[in-house]
Write a protein that holds these residues in place. Structure first.
Motif, PDB file in Angstrom:
ATOM      1  N   GLU A 158      11.153  -0.986 -71.095  1.00 54.01           N
ATOM      2  CA  GLU A 158      11.136  -2.439 -71.048  1.00 54.01           C
ATOM      3  C   GLU A 158      12.159  -2.930 -72.066  1.00 54.01           C
ATOM      4  OE1 GLU A 158      11.299  -5.401 -69.847  1.00 54.01           O
ATOM      5  OE2 GLU A 158       9.316  -5.071 -68.974  1.00 54.01           O
ATOM      6  N   SER A 159      12.764  -4.052 -71.809  1.00 54.64           N
ATOM      7  CA  SER A 159      13.782  -4.570 -72.723  1.00 54.64           C
ATOM      8  C   SER A 159      13.149  -4.951 -74.061  1.00 54.64           C
ATOM      9  CB  SER A 159      14.456  -5.797 -72.107  1.00 54.64           C
ATOM     10  OG  SER A 159      15.226  -6.474 -73.071  1.00 54.64           O
TER      11      SER A 159
ATOM     12  N   ALA B  83      11.230 -11.468 -77.797  1.00 55.88           N
ATOM     13  CA  ALA B  83      11.279 -12.890 -77.449  1.00 55.88           C
ATOM     14  C   ALA B  83       9.947 -13.379 -76.902  1.00 55.88           C
ATOM     15  CB  ALA B  83      12.389 -13.136 -76.429  1.00 55.88           C
ATOM     16  N   LYS B  84       9.128 -12.466 -76.351  1.00 59.31           N
ATOM     17  CA  LYS B  84       7.825 -12.826 -75.791  1.00 59.31           C
ATOM     18  C   LYS B  84       6.683 -12.594 -76.794  1.00 59.31           C
ATOM     19  CE  LYS B  84       8.979 -14.281 -71.745  1.00 59.31           C
ATOM     20  NZ  LYS B  84       8.693 -15.668 -71.322  1.00 59.31           N
ATOM     21  N   ASP B  85       7.025 -12.512 -78.083  1.00 59.16           N
ATOM     22  CA  ASP B  85       6.026 -12.370 -79.138  1.00 59.16           C
ATOM     23  C   ASP B  85       5.214 -11.080 -78.987  1.00 59.16           C
ATOM     24  OD1 ASP B  85       4.663 -12.995 -81.417  1.00 59.16           O
ATOM     25  OD2 ASP B  85       3.285 -14.417 -80.467  1.00 59.16           O
ATOM     26  N   ARG B  86       5.905  -9.994 -78.666  1.00 60.35           N
ATOM     27  CA  ARG B  86       5.259  -8.678 -78.565  1.00 60.35           C
ATOM     28  C   ARG B  86       6.046  -7.688 -79.434  1.00 60.35           C
ATOM     29  NH1 ARG B  86       4.834  -8.508 -72.045  1.00 60.35           N
ATOM     30  NH2 ARG B  86       4.246  -6.324 -72.395  1.00 60.35           N
ATOM     31  N   PRO B  87       6.093  -7.940 -80.751  1.00 54.48           N
ATOM     32  CA  PRO B  87       6.941  -7.121 -81.636  1.00 54.48           C
ATOM     33  C   PRO B  87       6.509  -5.658 -81.715  1.00 54.48           C
ATOM     34  CG  PRO B  87       5.527  -8.577 -82.913  1.00 54.48           C
ATOM     35  CD  PRO B  87       5.396  -9.004 -81.487  1.00 54.48           C
ATOM     36  N   GLU B  88       5.180  -5.382 -81.631  1.00 59.28           N
ATOM     37  CA  GLU B  88       4.733  -3.993 -81.705  1.00 59.28           C
ATOM     38  C   GLU B  88       5.282  -3.165 -80.555  1.00 59.28           C
ATOM     39  OE1 GLU B  88       2.776  -6.614 -81.901  1.00 59.28           O
ATOM     40  OE2 GLU B  88       2.031  -6.582 -83.980  1.00 59.28           O
ATOM     41  N   GLU B  89       5.249  -3.753 -79.339  1.00 59.03           N
ATOM     42  CA  GLU B  89       5.782  -3.044 -78.172  1.00 59.03           C
ATOM     43  C   GLU B  89       7.295  -2.886 -78.272  1.00 59.03           C
ATOM     44  OE1 GLU B  89       4.073  -4.347 -74.315  1.00 59.03           O
ATOM     45  OE2 GLU B  89       2.851  -5.665 -75.565  1.00 59.03           O
ATOM     46  N   ALA B  90       7.964  -3.923 -78.800  1.00 57.20           N
ATOM     47  CA  ALA B  90       9.417  -3.836 -78.987  1.00 57.20           C
ATOM     48  C   ALA B  90       9.757  -2.715 -79.958  1.00 57.20           C
ATOM     49  CB  ALA B  90       9.963  -5.172 -79.490  1.00 57.20           C
ATOM     50  N   ARG B  91       8.921  -2.573 -81.014  1.00 59.00           N
ATOM     51  CA  ARG B  91       9.164  -1.512 -81.994  1.00 59.00           C
ATOM     52  C   ARG B  91       9.032  -0.135 -81.336  1.00 59.00           C
ATOM     53  NH1 ARG B  91       6.400   1.941 -85.154  1.00 59.00           N
ATOM     54  NH2 ARG B  91       7.288   2.420 -87.230  1.00 59.00           N
ATOM     55  N   LYS B  92       8.043   0.035 -80.449  1.00 59.21           N
ATOM     56  CA  LYS B  92       7.864   1.317 -79.777  1.00 59.21           C
ATOM     57  C   LYS B  92       9.082   1.673 -78.931  1.00 59.21           C
ATOM     58  CE  LYS B  92       2.805   1.162 -79.499  1.00 59.21           C
ATOM     59  NZ  LYS B  92       1.634   1.093 -78.574  1.00 59.21           N
ATOM     60  N   VAL B  93       9.626   0.670 -78.245  1.00 60.35           N
ATOM     61  CA  VAL B  93      10.817   0.925 -77.418  1.00 60.35           C
ATOM     62  C   VAL B  93      11.996   1.294 -78.312  1.00 60.35           C
ATOM     63  CG1 VAL B  93      12.449  -0.064 -75.776  1.00 60.35           C
ATOM     64  CG2 VAL B  93      10.014  -0.600 -75.573  1.00 60.35           C
ATOM     65  N   LEU B  94      12.196   0.551 -79.393  1.00 54.79           N
ATOM     66  CA  LEU B  94      13.292   0.863 -80.316  1.00 54.79           C
ATOM     67  C   LEU B  94      13.117   2.243 -80.935  1.00 54.79           C
ATOM     68  CD1 LEU B  94      13.728  -2.586 -82.102  1.00 54.79           C
ATOM     69  CD2 LEU B  94      15.316  -1.519 -80.497  1.00 54.79           C
TER      70      LEU B  94
ATOM     71  N   MET C 213       9.845  -3.938 -88.230  1.00 52.07           N
ATOM     72  CA  MET C 213       8.774  -4.853 -87.828  1.00 52.07           C
ATOM     73  C   MET C 213       8.969  -6.240 -88.425  1.00 52.07           C
ATOM     74  SD  MET C 213       6.662  -3.935 -85.587  1.00 52.07           S
ATOM     75  CE  MET C 213       5.530  -5.279 -85.861  1.00 52.07           C
ATOM     76  N   GLU C 214       9.468  -6.288 -89.653  1.00 55.83           N
ATOM     77  CA  GLU C 214       9.693  -7.580 -90.295  1.00 55.83           C
ATOM     78  C   GLU C 214      10.691  -8.417 -89.495  1.00 55.83           C
ATOM     79  OE1 GLU C 214      11.456  -9.347 -94.512  1.00 55.83           O
ATOM     80  OE2 GLU C 214      11.044  -7.205 -94.276  1.00 55.83           O
TER      81      GLU C 214
ATOM     82  N   ALA D 121      10.164 -12.906 -83.084  1.00 58.29           N
ATOM     83  CA  ALA D 121       9.031 -13.355 -82.264  1.00 58.29           C
ATOM     84  C   ALA D 121       8.541 -14.722 -82.716  1.00 58.29           C
ATOM     85  CB  ALA D 121       7.899 -12.327 -82.361  1.00 58.29           C
ATOM     86  N   GLU D 122       8.520 -14.945 -84.032  1.00 49.51           N
ATOM     87  CA  GLU D 122       8.054 -16.229 -84.551  1.00 49.51           C
ATOM     88  C   GLU D 122       8.969 -17.370 -84.119  1.00 49.51           C
ATOM     89  OE1 GLU D 122       7.102 -18.398 -88.854  1.00 49.51           O
ATOM     90  OE2 GLU D 122       7.719 -16.282 -88.770  1.00 49.51           O
ATOM     91  N   VAL D 123      10.269 -17.136 -84.221  1.00 47.32           N
ATOM     92  CA  VAL D 123      11.224 -18.164 -83.799  1.00 47.32           C
ATOM     93  C   VAL D 123      11.109 -18.417 -82.297  1.00 47.32           C
ATOM     94  CG1 VAL D 123      13.671 -18.713 -83.581  1.00 47.32           C
ATOM     95  CG2 VAL D 123      12.821 -17.642 -85.675  1.00 47.32           C
ATOM     96  N   SER D 124      11.000 -17.331 -81.526  1.00 46.69           N
ATOM     97  CA  SER D 124      10.894 -17.468 -80.067  1.00 46.69           C
ATOM     98  C   SER D 124       9.603 -18.167 -79.665  1.00 46.69           C
ATOM     99  CB  SER D 124      10.964 -16.083 -79.407  1.00 46.69           C
ATOM    100  OG  SER D 124      12.185 -15.445 -79.705  1.00 46.69           O
ATOM    101  N   ARG D 125       8.531 -17.930 -80.425  1.00 51.34           N
ATOM    102  CA  ARG D 125       7.238 -18.545 -80.118  1.00 51.34           C
ATOM    103  C   ARG D 125       7.320 -20.068 -80.250  1.00 51.34           C
ATOM    104  NH1 ARG D 125       4.463 -15.332 -82.982  1.00 51.34           N
ATOM    105  NH2 ARG D 125       4.394 -16.558 -84.890  1.00 51.34           N
TER     106      ARG D 125
END
Length: 616
Positions: free
Chosen positions: A325-326, A332-343, A359-360, A366-370
């Motif tokens: 997943e991108s 951007a969809k406020d799912r930083p944990e999943e983004a970290r797993k992909v990275l 994560m920071e 995610a906060e800005v996008s939210r």
């Protein structure tokens, strides 16, 4: 020390950002801070550089899904055009095997000419016959019967014994199998119409779904639907409503199979690779559609053609585990944990380490996008600049799509081997995409788009001039091929610009909006060709030339996107390119220019000026 951004251009163009007084690279292990002036795009680009933005992970994904898959998938995307070919046909009259007559002699006896005369250059009627049977030949010689029909003493009726088809090039097609001719001839047109409706609906729905539920699920679902829809349709030819519904369903998901892996590939790769990734997909497309006519020629049977060219694409569903997943979209969809797993998986494949402050930074994005919500296509018009840009891109999509369709359909009027005609029209796209990959990386997107739209118009004006004074000759054909080359380049550039102008939350939606408008206006292409056949053969080329001029003016107002950071948020997209001057020309010469070490800037630039020479 004042706040600063230190840009270090090395093999991966690593960027270290810090804003605390005395901040250094070593601070990274203690939760490094980033400049408040750094955009979300720049922060994510830094993360991507850390895990590898041009490593084995990116190469593997793009080779498999943006080249190999697209090579195979281009065939089911377009194979129904060959399958729906209507061969030359006429009324079948039984009994010829009992007489020593050629097919033309038999047709002279039983089939009237289109103007009701015998002989000459007029074609035979396709759906009418004389009210005669083979038994009548036993009573009179065929010469006497021809004389009788010449004097129109025999009434003309509709086909009484079914249809016969020219099988010089096609053993059978869908229309010849189901007899979609004469009173059912609109079935073919309606099938294409249902497919076009599917294009519009599917692009609207699947494009937005890609930005709502993610690139990966939309990609896998779309691929499965196309493979199943095309394959099942071959067994439903006798039930037209079912066949038409399956055509609509398959077409509705086709564009998403191109868009989703392209969006993923760009969003996990360095911005300097975007043109190359786009070009790889277009090369795969050209290779596939160039091979397709030879497979059709070999098969001869439309059912076998559809199955042979559709089912292999389904095998790529087995590789779903290596489709990521991108991470941009997840952040951007406020799912930083999943983004970290992909990275982390990208870093593992590329043999890199995930940065300690990952994560920071993802939480910050995610906060800005939210705080900045995207509302589908409505968000494309959320500001004056973005709305104008969206409309400009739509016009360019329409101009390019209609021009492409007109040229392709107009080729069907050519005589000769239909498979070779299709091949020539397909293979000419390859040099266009290869040239596009190189020239857009060196001279930018915007003015190259303008240049090739203008060249397309010039070539078409030359064709019009030749047709005004001479019969169609090989010079006209060569000029049309050059026009097609320019159209291929236009498609390459507009797709690239659409993906680079919109933010992550709207990237697939914005591209889909252009494709939807292209599909809607693409309906007029057959009528433009029809006017060329029935009124003036110069009309199609005059239309393409006019569209080229309109497109060139429109494209000149789009922003340059060469080596720009992809906008992450809606606010970044609204400000994207606002400082660019209309007459600015962006060029990039050689890789050595991208390796400037130790350059310190007062702020992180919106475009990497060390890679570029900007002429204003």
């Amino acid at each position: 020390m004042n706040e600063r951004a230190k840009v270090v251009h090395e093999d991966e163009s690593e960027v270290w950002l810090n804003s605390r007084e005395g901040g250094t690279k070593e601070d990274e292990g203690h939760g490094v801070q980033f400049s408040p002036d750094a955009t979300e795009a720049e922060i994510f680009e830094k993360l991507l550089d850390d895990v590898g933005s041009r490593g084995y992970f990116q190469n593997r994904f793009n080779v498999i899904f943006n080249f190999a898959l697209i090579t195979f998938f281009s065939m089911p995307f377009i194979n129904y055009i060959l399958a729906m070919t209507v061969p030359d046909h006429w009324c079948f009259v039984p009994g010829r095997e009992d007489y020593n007559l050629t097919l033309d002699q038999w047709k002279e006896i039983f089939i009237p000419r289109e103007d009701g005369t015998i002989g000459g250059g007029n074609a035979f009627e396709k759906c009418k016959m004389y009210n005669l049977t083979a038994e009548d030949l036993k009573e009179s010689s065929h010469e006497i019967i021809i004389n009788i029909t010449r004097r129109r003493e025999v009434p003309v009726v509709g086909c009484q014994y079914g249809m016969d088809y020219d099988r010089t090039w096609y053993r059978n097609t869908a229309p010849s199998d189901a007899n979609w001719v004469c009173d059912k001839e609109l079935y073919v047109t309606n099938s294409f119409a249902f497919g076009r409706v599917g294009d519009v609906l599917g692009t609207l729905i699947m494009g937005q779904l890609g930005d709502i539920i993610g690139r990966k699920p939309v990609f896998l679902l779309s691929l499965a639907v196309v493979v199943i829809g095309r394959s099942v349709a071959v067994f439903c030819i006798e039930i037209f409503p079912v066949f038409a519904l399956l055509s609509l369903l398959a077409n509705s998901c086709a564009n998403a199979v191109f868009q989703s892996p392209l969006a993923i590939g760009m969003e996990v790769s360095s911005s300097s690779l975007h043109a190359r990734i786009n070009g790889v997909q277009y090369i795969g497309w050209t290779l596939g559609i160039s091979v397709l006519p030879f497979i059709a020629w070999m098969c001869g049977d439309w059912r076998l053609l559809i199955l042979l060219t559709t089912l292999p694409s389904g095998l790529f569903l087995l590789l779903h585990r290596i489709v990521p997943e991108s991470p941009r979209w997840l952040a951007a969809k406020d799912r930083p944990e999943e983004a970290r797993k992909v990275l982390k998986s990208i870093a593992k494949v590329n043999k890199r380490e995930l940065p300690a402050d990952c994560m920071e930074k993802l939480r910050h994005i995610a906060e800005v996008s939210r705080k900045q919500k995207c509302y589908g296509m409505i968000s494309l018009f959320s500001s004056k600049r973005l709305a104008i840009r969206t409309m400009l891109l739509m016009v360019c999509w329409i101009v390019t799509s209609v021009s492409y369709d007109v040229i392709i359909i107009n080729v069907s009027t050519l005589s000769g081997n239909p498979y070779l005609n299709f091949f020539y029209q397909s293979v000419v796209e390859l040099p266009g995409y290869v040239l596009g990959m190189w020239i857009t990386e060196k001279l930018g997107r915007r003015w190259m788009h303008v240049a090739f739209l203008s060249l397309k118009a010039i070539f078409c004006f030359c064709v019009i001039t030749l047709m005004s004074y001479y019969e169609e000759n090989w010079w006209s054909i060569v000029l049309v091929m050059f026009a097609k080359l320019c159209v291929s380049l236009n498609f390459y550039i507009i797709y690239l610009q659409s993906l680079e102008v919109y933010p992550t939350c709207l990237r697939q939606t914005g591209t889909s909006a252009g494709l939807i408008m292209a599909s809607i206006f693409g309906v007029i292409a057959p009528f433009i060709v029809y006017m060329g056949v029935t009124i003036d053969k110069r009309y199609p080329f005059a239309t393409i030339a006019g569209l080229g001029i309109i497109g060139a003016v429109t494209a000149s107002f789009l922003p340059e996107t060469l080596d720009q950071q992809l906008p992450e948020t809606l606010e970044e997209a609204k400000a994207f390119g606002k400082d660019q001057k209309y007459w600015s020309i962006v060029t990039k010469f050689g890789e050595s220019a991208a390796k400037t070490n130790g350059v310190e800037l007062e702020e992180f630039p919106s475009k990497r000026e060390s890679n570029q020479h900007i002429i204003s």
